[in-house]
Design an enzyme around this catalytic site. Structure first.
Site, PDB file in Angstrom:
ATOM      1  N   TYR A  42     -39.529 -58.777  10.969  1.00 39.90           N
ATOM      2  CA  TYR A  42     -39.228 -59.021  12.377  1.00 39.90           C
ATOM      3  C   TYR A  42     -38.528 -60.373  12.549  1.00 39.90           C
ATOM      4  O   TYR A  42     -37.528 -60.489  13.257  1.00 39.90           O
ATOM      5  CB  TYR A  42     -40.512 -58.995  13.214  1.00 39.90           C
ATOM      6  N   ASN A  73     -36.837 -48.882  21.311  1.00 40.29           N
ATOM      7  CA  ASN A  73     -35.738 -48.161  20.652  1.00 40.29           C
ATOM      8  C   ASN A  73     -35.687 -46.706  21.137  1.00 40.29           C
ATOM      9  O   ASN A  73     -36.601 -45.938  20.862  1.00 40.29           O
ATOM     10  CB  ASN A  73     -35.931 -48.199  19.136  1.00 40.29           C
ATOM     11  N   CYS A 116     -35.851 -48.212  13.166  1.00 43.91           N
ATOM     12  CA  CYS A 116     -36.866 -49.219  13.451  1.00 43.91           C
ATOM     13  C   CYS A 116     -38.047 -49.110  12.485  1.00 43.91           C
ATOM     14  O   CYS A 116     -38.800 -50.072  12.329  1.00 43.91           O
ATOM     15  CB  CYS A 116     -37.321 -49.155  14.904  1.00 43.91           C
ATOM     16  N   HIS A 117     -38.176 -47.984  11.789  1.00 37.53           N
ATOM     17  CA  HIS A 117     -39.230 -47.853  10.783  1.00 37.53           C
ATOM     18  C   HIS A 117     -38.992 -48.796   9.599  1.00 37.53           C
ATOM     19  O   HIS A 117     -39.900 -49.072   8.837  1.00 37.53           O
ATOM     20  CB  HIS A 117     -39.353 -46.408  10.300  1.00 37.53           C
ATOM     21  N   GLU A 155     -37.749 -42.751   2.038  1.00 42.88           N
ATOM     22  CA  GLU A 155     -36.675 -43.649   1.638  1.00 42.88           C
ATOM     23  C   GLU A 155     -36.993 -44.416   0.354  1.00 42.88           C
ATOM     24  O   GLU A 155     -36.198 -45.233  -0.099  1.00 42.88           O
ATOM     25  CB  GLU A 155     -36.357 -44.617   2.779  1.00 42.88           C
TER      26      GLU A 155
END
Length: 180
Positions: free
Chosen positions: A114, A137, A145-146, A172
């Site tokens: 962040y 978002n 945003c993950h 991912e």
């Protein structure tokens, strides 16, 4: 937007649950998690109010077709970057700056803190504001945003729920697959 503007929507089944996708002629404008009947009604009412748009089911809308195909490829492990056009009408100011920076600079399989994201948009002390931007978002998954995590190594919060965030980060390759 004027009241005669059209916004098309569709609910898509995904490995993280049903997603509500909405699009205008400009691009994908909203992605909502947990799109059961109640959530769809609530989300469409909010979109109608925010956009002043007429909302119609639209499986054949070209932006929804493109976004749906990309989401299918993403969840199949075949897509690393979304290219469907985006409509940023639901955000502005700091939130829009942060989300655009996130989309442009944090690739598939990578994460950012962040505070680091705050620094990237020129406000080093705005880590909490970045967290608020993530919560606002309107395009999660597509605007990833993950991929924003806590400085202490924790995964941080997530509007779609922590289990959903874990599953996206597993997909991912950021986190190992769950054993159970």
């Amino acid at each position: 937007m004027s009241g005669d503007t059209q916004c098309a929507w569709v609910v898509r089944a995904t490995p993280i649950g049903p997603l509500l996708l909405a699009a205008t002629v400009k691009g994908l404008v909203s992605v909502r998690f947990h799109a059961d009947e109640r959530e769809v009604r609530r989300s469409l009412a909010r979109l109608r109010a925010a956009l002043g748009a007429r909302l119609d089911p639209g499986e054949r809308h070209p932006v929804l077709l493109a976004a749906s195909a990309e989401l299918d490829a993403y969840f199949a492990g075949e897509l690393r970057r979304f290219t469907a056009p985006l409509d940023w009408s639901l955000v502005s100011g700091f939130t829009e700056r942060v989300l655009r920076e996130l989309a442009a600079s944090v690739p598939f399989g990578d994460v950012v803190g962040y505070g680091e994201l705050a620094d990237r948009v020129g406000d080093r002390d705005a880590a909490r504001a970045v967290g608020a931007a993530m919560g606002a978002n309107p395009l999660p998954v597509v605007v990833p945003c993950h991929r924003v995590v806590a400085a202490d190594g924790g995964i941080g919060g997530f509007g779609g729920g922590l289990e959903t965030k874990r599953r996206l980060l597993e997909l991912e390759g950021v986190l190992p697959p769950a054993l159970f």
